[in-house]
Design a protein around this motif. Structure first.
Motif, PDB file in Angstrom:
ATOM      1  N   ASP A  76       0.864  -1.174   0.000  1.00  0.00           N
ATOM      2  CA  ASP A  76       0.000   0.000   0.000  1.00  0.00           C
ATOM      3  C   ASP A  76       0.902   1.225   0.000  1.00  0.00           C
ATOM      4  N   VAL A  77       1.089   1.794  -1.176  1.00  0.00           N
ATOM      5  CA  VAL A  77       2.030   2.899  -1.343  1.00  0.00           C
ATOM      6  C   VAL A  77       1.577   4.153  -0.595  1.00  0.00           C
ATOM      7  N   THR A  78       0.284   4.271  -0.271  1.00  0.00           N
ATOM      8  CA  THR A  78      -0.201   5.455   0.447  1.00  0.00           C
ATOM      9  C   THR A  78       0.299   5.475   1.889  1.00  0.00           C
ATOM     10  N   LYS A  79       0.729   4.333   2.400  1.00  0.00           N
ATOM     11  CA  LYS A  79       1.226   4.264   3.783  1.00  0.00           C
ATOM     12  C   LYS A  79       2.751   4.417   3.869  1.00  0.00           C
ATOM     13  N   LEU A  80       3.396   4.547   2.716  1.00  0.00           N
ATOM     14  CA  LEU A  80       4.851   4.702   2.690  1.00  0.00           C
ATOM     15  C   LEU A  80       5.213   6.185   2.666  1.00  0.00           C
ATOM     16  N   PRO A  81       6.359   6.542   3.255  1.00  0.00           N
ATOM     17  CA  PRO A  81       6.759   7.955   3.257  1.00  0.00           C
ATOM     18  C   PRO A  81       7.063   8.445   1.839  1.00  0.00           C
ATOM     19  N   LYS A  82       6.675   9.686   1.568  1.00  0.00           N
ATOM     20  CA  LYS A  82       6.906  10.289   0.251  1.00  0.00           C
ATOM     21  C   LYS A  82       8.333  10.817   0.187  1.00  0.00           C
ATOM     22  N   THR A  83       9.155  10.170  -0.629  1.00  0.00           N
ATOM     23  CA  THR A  83      10.558  10.560  -0.725  1.00  0.00           C
ATOM     24  C   THR A  83      10.900  11.172  -2.075  1.00  0.00           C
ATOM     25  N   GLY A  84       9.964  11.098  -3.039  1.00  0.00           N
ATOM     26  CA  GLY A  84      10.262  11.591  -4.383  1.00  0.00           C
ATOM     27  C   GLY A  84      10.935  10.537  -5.237  1.00  0.00           C
ATOM     28  N   LYS A  85      11.204   9.364  -4.638  1.00  0.00           N
ATOM     29  CA  LYS A  85      11.824   8.260  -5.373  1.00  0.00           C
ATOM     30  C   LYS A  85      10.754   7.414  -6.044  1.00  0.00           C
ATOM     31  N   GLU A 149      14.636   9.239 -24.076  1.00  0.00           N
ATOM     32  CA  GLU A 149      14.977   9.936 -22.835  1.00  0.00           C
ATOM     33  C   GLU A 149      13.734  10.580 -22.239  1.00  0.00           C
ATOM     34  N   TYR A 150      13.529  10.320 -20.945  1.00  0.00           N
ATOM     35  CA  TYR A 150      12.413  10.907 -20.209  1.00  0.00           C
ATOM     36  C   TYR A 150      12.957  11.648 -19.010  1.00  0.00           C
ATOM     37  N   GLU A 151      12.282  12.728 -18.655  1.00  0.00           N
ATOM     38  CA  GLU A 151      12.564  13.395 -17.392  1.00  0.00           C
ATOM     39  C   GLU A 151      11.406  13.069 -16.462  1.00  0.00           C
ATOM     40  N   ILE A 152      11.728  12.717 -15.218  1.00  0.00           N
ATOM     41  CA  ILE A 152      10.689  12.389 -14.249  1.00  0.00           C
ATOM     42  C   ILE A 152      10.122  13.701 -13.723  1.00  0.00           C
ATOM     43  N   GLY A 153       8.849  13.960 -14.076  1.00  0.00           N
ATOM     44  CA  GLY A 153       8.198  15.209 -13.669  1.00  0.00           C
ATOM     45  C   GLY A 153       7.727  15.168 -12.234  1.00  0.00           C
ATOM     46  N   SER A 154       6.980  14.124 -11.882  1.00  0.00           N
ATOM     47  CA  SER A 154       6.486  14.029 -10.517  1.00  0.00           C
ATOM     48  C   SER A 154       6.298  12.560 -10.134  1.00  0.00           C
ATOM     49  N   VAL A 155       6.377  12.329  -8.833  1.00  0.00           N
ATOM     50  CA  VAL A 155       6.160  10.985  -8.263  1.00  0.00           C
ATOM     51  C   VAL A 155       5.088  11.138  -7.198  1.00  0.00           C
ATOM     52  N   GLU A 156       3.950  10.446  -7.400  1.00  0.00           N
ATOM     53  CA  GLU A 156       2.839  10.588  -6.472  1.00  0.00           C
ATOM     54  C   GLU A 156       2.477   9.252  -5.841  1.00  0.00           C
ATOM     55  N   HIS A 157       2.152   9.288  -4.564  1.00  0.00           N
ATOM     56  CA  HIS A 157       1.703   8.104  -3.822  1.00  0.00           C
ATOM     57  C   HIS A 157       0.186   8.127  -3.766  1.00  0.00           C
ATOM     58  N   LEU A 158      -0.456   7.584  -4.799  1.00  0.00           N
ATOM     59  CA  LEU A 158      -1.918   7.601  -4.879  1.00  0.00           C
ATOM     60  C   LEU A 158      -2.507   6.269  -4.466  1.00  0.00           C
TER      61      LEU A 158
END
Length: 158
Positions: A76-85, A149-158
């Motif tokens: 459950d990714v919503t319970k993990l800390p948001k690190t931007g990784k 090549e991709y740039e990572i714009g955002s990482v969300e814990h939804l």
């Protein structure tokens, strides 16, 4: 046995399918077999053979789902800390550096993957290239059409 990562929604979906197969589909096919038996000669009874084939499919699928659930590691990714990784279960927005096109993917287990719905398998080349990277990183994904090549714009814990 190796654990297989799965999201909460993926586990719920498999459990719903399992309940449907055991509670509805299995009794229906048993009734269809019983009805076909009443028609007499089983050697030339197409309804009987079709029902038996359906029963084999249902029983196989039940075993497959039970096997997957027995080795599932529900994350459950919503319970993990948001690190931007980028980790399993997150939703990632990517910007194609060549075309400036933006795509959004959720990294899920193999059974949950559906590219049209924006869900990619953790074992896909894109997900493997993204795992462990952070927002703002540039990632090179090897595709059959060449490197992208991709740039990572955002990482969300939804």
């Amino acid at each position: 046995m190796n654990k297989v990562p799965m999201t909460v929604a993926g586990e719920r979906s498999l459990r719903e399918e399992l309940n449907h197969l055991k509670g509805e589909a299995r009794p229906q096919v048993i009734a269809a077999i019983a009805e076909a038996r009443e028609h007499g000669d089983l050697k030339e009874n197409a309804e009987y053979h079709a029902a038996r084939e359906q029963q084999g499919f249902i029983e196989g699928r039940i075993q497959e789902i039970e096997g997957k659930l027995s080795v599932a590691q529900v994350i459950d990714v919503t319970k993990l800390p948001k690190t931007g990784k980028v980790i399993f279960g997150v939703t990632v927005s990517l910007i194609n550096l060549e075309t400036d096109a933006e795509v959004t993917y959720r990294i899920v287990g193999e059974d949950e993957a559906d590219i049209k719905a924006g869900r990619i398998s953790v074992t896909s080349p894109i997900a493997r290239a993204l795992i462990g990277k952070e927002e703002g990183d540039v990632v090179v994904v090897k595709t059959p059409g060449g490197d992208v090549e991709y740039e990572i714009g955002s990482v969300e814990h939804l």
